[in-house]
Scaffold this motif. Structure first.
Motif, PDB file in Angstrom:
ATOM      1  N   MET A  13       0.832  -1.197   0.000  1.00 18.33           N
ATOM      2  CA  MET A  13       0.000   0.000   0.000  1.00 18.33           C
ATOM      3  C   MET A  13       0.873   1.256   0.000  1.00 18.33           C
ATOM      4  O   MET A  13       0.609   2.216  -0.724  1.00 18.33           O
ATOM      5  N   GLU A  14       1.944   1.249   0.799  1.00 12.71           N
ATOM      6  CA  GLU A  14       2.800   2.427   0.891  1.00 12.71           C
ATOM      7  C   GLU A  14       3.528   2.696  -0.421  1.00 12.71           C
ATOM      8  O   GLU A  14       3.627   3.841  -0.872  1.00 12.71           O
ATOM      9  N   TRP A  47      -5.053   5.217   4.253  1.00 14.20           N
ATOM     10  CA  TRP A  47      -3.804   5.813   4.716  1.00 14.20           C
ATOM     11  C   TRP A  47      -4.076   6.916   5.743  1.00 14.20           C
ATOM     12  O   TRP A  47      -3.392   7.010   6.766  1.00 14.20           O
ATOM     13  N   LYS A  48      -5.076   7.750   5.482  1.00 12.72           N
ATOM     14  CA  LYS A  48      -5.402   8.821   6.422  1.00 12.72           C
ATOM     15  C   LYS A  48      -5.915   8.249   7.743  1.00 12.72           C
ATOM     16  O   LYS A  48      -5.632   8.794   8.818  1.00 12.72           O
ATOM     17  N   ALA A  57      -4.707   6.936  13.419  1.00 11.44           N
ATOM     18  CA  ALA A  57      -4.485   5.910  14.445  1.00 11.44           C
ATOM     19  C   ALA A  57      -3.099   6.061  15.071  1.00 11.44           C
ATOM     20  O   ALA A  57      -2.936   5.956  16.286  1.00 11.44           O
ATOM     21  N   ARG A  58      -2.090   6.337  14.242  1.00  6.61           N
ATOM     22  CA  ARG A  58      -0.739   6.548  14.768  1.00  6.61           C
ATOM     23  C   ARG A  58      -0.692   7.776  15.667  1.00  6.61           C
ATOM     24  O   ARG A  58      -0.048   7.781  16.716  1.00  6.61           O
ATOM     25  N   MET A  95     -12.138  10.298  10.365  1.00  4.45           N
ATOM     26  CA  MET A  95     -10.800  10.817  10.121  1.00  4.45           C
ATOM     27  C   MET A  95     -10.624  12.211  10.705  1.00  4.45           C
ATOM     28  O   MET A  95      -9.498  12.668  10.904  1.00  4.45           O
ATOM     29  N   CYS A  96     -11.739  12.913  10.968  1.00  4.37           N
ATOM     30  CA  CYS A  96     -11.696  14.236  11.575  1.00  4.37           C
ATOM     31  C   CYS A  96     -12.756  14.326  12.664  1.00  4.37           C
ATOM     32  O   CYS A  96     -13.801  13.670  12.579  1.00  4.37           O
TER      33      CYS A  96
END
Length: 295
Positions: A1-2, A67-68, A73-74, A135-136
């Motif tokens: 994915m990256e 990815w977002k 999460a990170r 995500m927000c």
């Protein structure tokens, strides 16, 4: 994915390797492995560049959304491991980023000095999606559409304004009327999708008989053209609030519709103290800098 995402962003394996901090051969091997695992041909090799296939273009928005979510999460993991005052993620369109959102977000540091703030400036149709996906935490949207996963925290209203250089003949007016624009070079939002739908809802019959000489894709860009002397910009009041554009005068436009703006949050997510304080501060700024220009 990256590696897929890195190649889509950079256009080359070498560029992908630089983004990922690995060598070009390593990036090339990872990309080949990704294509084998996906069972898809994601890129065509043309004269040293990688051209995304139709399948890659369809896959990329889904990868970017994941990815977002991973980035958030990170971020949350870091906050939990070493608390620094919490975090607040805001999705907004450009119109609120010229003055209102920066002022409201900055004011939070008086109460939450260690707060981590992330602002995601996106296209209008992506605000609700970002908040609904989690995500927000907060979304700012004009002309909102109902969404089953979202709850309205605040509903505010604004009108249209005319923005012109200092010294313009209409700058002496308290209110600019539709008939005043018939002899002026007018800058307005583009009628191409998705802005055509916005133009139709907001301007409606107000624009009949008025020729638009210059179309742009956002109110912010319209103000930049007005600064350059290209004409008078007709746009929503929040974009031009707070004197964000040097050398320009803002005047209410009449007749003006009452345009709804909403602050949104996820229906099943609790609001943090920082999120609540942001909403209250944003509304105070709105009453001070946006509401007074309505006529």
């Amino acid at each position: 994915m990256e590696v897929f995402r890195a190649v889509m962003l950079s256009g080359t394996v070498k560029g992908a390797g630089a983004l990922m901090h690995i060598s070009q051969p390593a990036a090339s091997k990872l990309l080949a492995l990704a294509e084998r695992h996906a069972g898809l041909r994601l890129f065509e090799r043309v004269r040293g560049r990688l051209i995304p296939t139709q399948e890659a273009h369809q896959l990329y928005p889904e990868i970017e959304a994941v990815w977002k979510s991973m980035e958030k999460a990170r971020s949350v993991t870091r906050e939990l491991a070493a608390p620094r005052g919490g975090s607040l993620r805001i999705a907004s369109t450009a119109r609120f980023c010229t003055f209102l959102l920066p002022q409201a977000a900055t004011a939070l540091y008086a109460t939450f000095p260690q707060l981590s703030i992330h602002v995601d400036m996106v296209m209008p149709h992506l605000v609700t999606d970002a908040v609904a996906r989690g995500m927000c935490d907060i979304g700012l949207e004009m002309l909102p559409t109902a969404h089953p996963e979202l709850e309205v925290v605040r509903t505010l209203h604004c009108g249209l304004v005319c923005v012109m250089p200092e010294g313009h003949r209409l700058a002496r007016r308290k209110v600019v009327k539709a008939e005043d624009l018939r002899t002026e070079r007018l800058i307005a939002l583009s009628q191409a999708p998705p802005f055509g739908h916005l133009l139709e809802q907001v301007y409606g019959g107000q624009m009949q008989g008025i020729r638009v000489d210059l179309e742009v894709t956002s109110g912010t860009v319209a103000c930049w053209f007005a600064q350059a002397g290209a004409g008078i910009a007709l746009l929503d009041a929040p974009t031009a609030a707070g004197g964000a554009f040097k050398g320009l005068v803002v005047r209410p436009f009449s007749p003006s519709p009452r345009i709804p703006v909403q602050i949104l949050r996820g229906k099943h997510r609790s609001m943090t103290p920082a999120a609540r304080e942001f909403c209250e501060g944003f509304e105070r700024l709105w009453k001070q800098h946006v509401a007074p220009v309505r006529r």
